[in-house]
Design a protein around this motif. Structure first.
Motif, PDB file in Angstrom:
ATOM      1  N   LEU A 134      12.795   1.955  -0.182  1.00 39.20           N
ATOM      2  CA  LEU A 134      12.524   3.436   0.049  1.00 39.20           C
ATOM      3  C   LEU A 134      13.994   4.103  -0.087  1.00 39.20           C
ATOM      4  O   LEU A 134      14.859   3.674   0.432  1.00 39.20           O
ATOM      5  CB  LEU A 134      12.283   3.333   1.452  1.00 39.20           C
ATOM      6  N   THR A 158       9.367  -3.590  -0.163  1.00 36.69           N
ATOM      7  CA  THR A 158       9.235  -2.227  -0.907  1.00 36.69           C
ATOM      8  C   THR A 158      10.450  -1.353  -0.466  1.00 36.69           C
ATOM      9  O   THR A 158      10.745  -1.127   0.541  1.00 36.69           O
ATOM     10  CB  THR A 158       7.884  -1.438  -0.505  1.00 36.69           C
ATOM     11  N   HIS A 162      -0.870   3.656  -4.603  1.00 31.95           N
ATOM     12  CA  HIS A 162      -0.550   4.406  -3.679  1.00 31.95           C
ATOM     13  C   HIS A 162       0.187   5.725  -4.324  1.00 31.95           C
ATOM     14  O   HIS A 162       1.195   5.631  -5.004  1.00 31.95           O
ATOM     15  CB  HIS A 162       0.476   3.778  -2.610  1.00 31.95           C
ATOM     16  N   ALA A 217       6.970  11.187   1.530  1.00 30.49           N
ATOM     17  CA  ALA A 217       8.463  11.449   2.110  1.00 30.49           C
ATOM     18  C   ALA A 217       8.059  11.939   3.414  1.00 30.49           C
ATOM     19  O   ALA A 217       7.198  12.776   3.807  1.00 30.49           O
ATOM     20  CB  ALA A 217       9.147  12.391   1.003  1.00 30.49           C
ATOM     21  N   SER A 247      11.946   8.570   1.246  1.00 28.39           N
ATOM     22  CA  SER A 247      11.101   8.601   0.231  1.00 28.39           C
ATOM     23  C   SER A 247      10.591   7.417  -0.442  1.00 28.39           C
ATOM     24  O   SER A 247      11.204   6.366  -0.731  1.00 28.39           O
ATOM     25  CB  SER A 247      11.748   9.591  -0.908  1.00 28.39           C
ATOM     26  N   TYR A 248       9.211   7.452  -0.594  1.00 33.38           N
ATOM     27  CA  TYR A 248       8.508   6.388  -1.296  1.00 33.38           C
ATOM     28  C   TYR A 248       7.948   6.764  -2.439  1.00 33.38           C
ATOM     29  O   TYR A 248       7.366   7.762  -2.446  1.00 33.38           O
ATOM     30  CB  TYR A 248       7.332   5.767  -0.222  1.00 33.38           C
ATOM     31  N   ALA A 249       8.084   6.061  -3.571  1.00 34.19           N
ATOM     32  CA  ALA A 249       8.173   6.646  -4.918  1.00 34.19           C
ATOM     33  C   ALA A 249       6.394   6.411  -5.311  1.00 34.19           C
ATOM     34  O   ALA A 249       5.762   7.038  -6.176  1.00 34.19           O
ATOM     35  CB  ALA A 249       8.751   5.823  -5.837  1.00 34.19           C
ATOM     36  N   GLY A 250       5.799   5.576  -4.506  1.00 37.05           N
ATOM     37  CA  GLY A 250       4.510   5.259  -4.926  1.00 37.05           C
ATOM     38  C   GLY A 250       4.211   4.122  -6.024  1.00 37.05           C
ATOM     39  O   GLY A 250       5.133   3.685  -6.392  1.00 37.05           O
ATOM     40  N   ASP A 251       3.047   3.893  -6.077  1.00 33.81           N
ATOM     41  CA  ASP A 251       2.792   2.748  -7.217  1.00 33.81           C
ATOM     42  C   ASP A 251       1.311   2.779  -7.659  1.00 33.81           C
ATOM     43  O   ASP A 251       0.879   3.880  -7.504  1.00 33.81           O
ATOM     44  CB  ASP A 251       2.862   1.392  -6.786  1.00 33.81           C
ATOM     45  N   LYS A 289      -5.613   6.721  -5.881  1.00 29.39           N
ATOM     46  CA  LYS A 289      -4.470   6.344  -5.011  1.00 29.39           C
ATOM     47  C   LYS A 289      -4.591   6.685  -3.588  1.00 29.39           C
ATOM     48  O   LYS A 289      -4.961   7.784  -3.296  1.00 29.39           O
ATOM     49  CB  LYS A 289      -3.105   7.129  -5.779  1.00 29.39           C
ATOM     50  N   ASP A 324      -4.826  12.183  -8.848  1.00 26.49           N
ATOM     51  CA  ASP A 324      -4.445  10.836  -8.115  1.00 26.49           C
ATOM     52  C   ASP A 324      -5.523  10.455  -7.304  1.00 26.49           C
ATOM     53  O   ASP A 324      -5.450   9.874  -6.254  1.00 26.49           O
ATOM     54  CB  ASP A 324      -2.965  10.828  -7.315  1.00 26.49           C
ATOM     55  N   SER A 367       2.932   9.038  -3.671  1.00 25.08           N
ATOM     56  CA  SER A 367       4.329   9.067  -3.270  1.00 25.08           C
ATOM     57  C   SER A 367       4.124   9.798  -1.778  1.00 25.08           C
ATOM     58  O   SER A 367       3.134  10.333  -1.489  1.00 25.08           O
ATOM     59  CB  SER A 367       5.318   9.758  -4.046  1.00 25.08           C
TER      60      SER A 367
END
Length: 661
Positions: A386, A384, A436, A440, A429-433, A349, A346, A438
């Motif tokens: 979460l 966004t 970015h 947590a 938790s943020y899943a990412g895109d 990201k 990644d 992910s």
């Protein structure tokens, strides 16, 4: 008085003991004495000439000039093939269709072709010079040669080689020749050597000089941006450490990318993202920059696998992108000379940071508020989502709650009413895109619970050695959990705590377990708690006597004197008393001797004698040489002074004996 010592036997003198009673001497004894995960794998190479990535087959090719071979690995670094017998092999290039890898075999003046599906060599092209760096531009293979460069065209019936294409650029033999091109920029080849940098138009059969300029002499690698606007060099001009940038139009210097000491690699991804590498012991080794952005979006710092204070370092020029920009591959070297292929995931990201703050304490069934922040170099859009998960004693695997949403500044908050007490953890938790990775984070709150009663019997009681003792725990009112665990922890470092029983209490709230009392023992009852009642632990310490017995030998009979049984010895016979006691490492018995004189028992000083591993200790008493003496002896274990504190102090029975003619 004599002193006699044999293995695990001791001697003391009855005559001396009698003298003590009479005040003439002292007793004497002889005594004997415990983000997506990056990966790394060591490569079977001792040098690196070049590396490229075949995205179609997900393979990484690394040349090893010192050993004349090419090593092929998958994306994790597992070796899939080795091509040997290629003396001085250095530069690599991949055909446009990913069907062939071309390799410059410097010491035999040739370029070979390798099939990327079978790893078989499909062709060998003599080029009349020692090729080094390679690039493929519009189907033709360009190669550096000493202080010049040439081309190999294999599109026709016969291969065509053209040498000496540099024109009037003053390249020097004292420096390496570096080539750069990009599949998105047809007809352009960049060549650098020493302090000279040049851009060529290679749309025709030969190379036409389009621009020439100057660069720093410390450059180890070049690359061309996919928009065709800039040439990047692994060492920039000016103060500080940086990646150099030059306009392809006239090679004037432009703003580059800051780097750490000492820059030694640069590679540009198909989307324009720049990977800048450096030989850095104490700073990040790879910096990832978005096009034109001097602040890296991501950095990678190699670990220290060697034996110095500095970490592993990047091999010069050993950087390569996966064509889909999902990974950067790098080769590092440690102080032992070991080379490792590192797969950096990644890379395009950003690594956001997520913080979560819950109150330290809260009341069960009452609303609480959790806050936090999602931060990054560039913030994800407001709103966004979460994911929020609550974990507690009733939901040990977690329960998903309503999503929290970020504000424009990345902050967020949510409320919850915890149904269970104890430790309650909120994980966000943020899943990412696409921009970015992910992230947590979590925080825990202690939610109030009621107290229950828990008791355990037998505390402070003393028992005979080996007695089976029942310990009963009593549990008071709880919500759902009626289970209690009982543990026994015998004194002494050689026996760890062990679980006796875990069970639900009976209708009276009791649960029991039996302990074989061979040592002082701490018994613990544990209630782990439930949603409404707090956990509780209670202890009971019970004590065990030592096991002691004494055997007598060398006597000629037994008989009674008054109501007491005596062992009879001849006046010149040495009695032997063998004490048996439960053994513990370093343990000694305490031996007491008393003499009967003028109607009274007079006790002499006591001595300690070590036990053998089988728990025995034999002591020989020196015969007094006269008759009429009556004596008694006793073995004991004394907590602390007998060498340990595993049992409670225990006194053995007196053994009586007398001497006759």
């Amino acid at each position: 008085m004599g002193v006699h010592i044999t293995v695990r036997r001791r001697s003391i003198s009855i005559a001396t003991a009698l003298a003590v009673v009479l005040g003439s001497a002292a007793l004497t004894a002889g005594a004997a004495g415990t983000a997506a995960a990056d990966s790394a794998k060591v490569l079977p190479v001792t040098s690196v000439g070049d590396m490229i990535v075949d995205g179609a087959h997900q393979r990484v090719y690394v040349t090893d000039p010192s050993n004349g071979r090419i090593v092929v690995t998958d994306y994790s670094g597992t070796v899939k093939a080795t091509l040997a017998g290629l003396s001085g092999v250095t530069g690599l290039a991949l055909s446009a269709d990913s069907g062939q890898v071309y390799a410059a075999v410097k010491n035999s003046d040739r370029i070979i072709a390798v099939d990327t599906g079978t790893y078989a060599q499909t062709a060998s092209y003599p080029v009349g010079a020692a090729p080094s760096d390679l690039e493929v531009v519009d189907g033709r293979i360009w190669f550096s040669q000493n202080a010049d460069f040439g081309s190999l065209d294999v599109s026709g019936a016969e291969p065509v080689v053209r040498l000496s294409q540099r024109g009037d650029v003053g390249f020097s033999d004292g420096y390496g020749m570096f080539l750069a091109a990009d599949p998105a920029v047809p007809g352009v080849l960049v060549v650098g050597n020493g302090t000279n940098l040049a851009v060529y138009d290679v749309t025709a059969d030969g190379a036409t000089l389009r621009a020439k300029g100057r660069m720093e002499s410390g450059v180890k690698q070049l690359d061309l941006t996919p928009d065709g606007r800039q040439v990047l060099t692994s060492w920039g001009a000016g103060d500080g450490y940086s990646i150099g940038a030059y306009s392809t139009t006239d090679l004037t210097q432009e703003t580059g990318y800051p780097d750490d000491a000492y820059p030694n690699a640069v590679r540009v991804a198909p989307d324009g993202t720049v990977a800048a590498g450096s030989f850095s012991w104490y700073e990040p080794d790879v910096h990832i920059h978005r096009p034109g952005d001097p602040v890296p979006v991501r950095t990678y710092d190699f670990p220290n696998t060697g034996n110095s204070s500095g970490a592993d370092t990047l091999v010069a020029g050993a950087l390569a992108w996966a064509p889909d920009s999902s990974r950067v591959f790098a080769v590092s070297e440690n102080t032992y000379g070991s080379l490792t292929l590192r797969t950096l995931t990644d890379p395009v990201k950003e690594l956001p940071t997520l913080t979560v703050a819950a109150p330290a304490k809260a009341n069960r069934a009452k609303k609480l508020t959790v806050t936090g922040r999602l931060a990054s170099k560039t913030l994800p859009a407001a709103g966004t989502a979460l994911t929020v998960t609550r974990t507690d004693v009733e939901s040990p695997k977690g329960r998903t709650l309503a999503a929290a949403r970020t504000k424009a500044d990345g902050t967020f908050s949510f409320t919850d009413t915890p149904p269970a007490g104890g430790k309650v953890t909120y994980k966000v938790s943020y899943a990412g895109d696409t921009a970015h990775a992910s992230a947590a984070a979590s925080d825990a709150v202690t939610v109030s619970r009621q107290a229950t009663s828990l008791s355990l019997g037998n505390n402070g009681k003393l028992y005979a050695y080996g007695k089976d003792v029942v310990f009963t725990a009593h549990l008071g009112t709880t919500y759902k959990n009626r289970t209690v665990s009982l543990y026994a922890d015998p004194f002494g470092s050689d026996k760890p705590r062990k679980l006796l029983r875990t069970a639900k209490v009976n209708s009276k709230g009791n649960v029991s377990a039996t302990v074989d009392m061979t040592r002082d023992t701490t018994v613990t009852a544990v209630f782990s708690g439930d949603a409404r009642y707090a956990d509780r632990t209670v202890k009971s310490v019970a004590y065990a006597r030592a096991r002691i017995s004494t055997a007598v030998s060398h006597h000629y009979k037994t008989g009674r004197i008054g109501s007491q049984t005596y062992y009879y010895f001849h006046k010149n016979t040495d009695p032997v008393f063998t004490t048996t006691m439960n053994y513990y490492k370093g343990r000694s018995q305490r031996l007491e001797l008393a003499v009967y004189y003028q109607g009274t028992w007079h006790q002499t000083a006591a001595e300690y004698f070590a036990l053998a591993p089988n728990g025995t200790s034999a002591v020989r008493l020196e015969a007094p040489g006269e008759s009429g003496i009556r004596a008694r002896i006793r073995s004991s274990y004394v907590n602390g002074t007998s060498g340990d504190n595993v049992n409670s102090t225990t006194y053995g029975a007196w053994t009586y004996f007398t001497f006759t003619k």
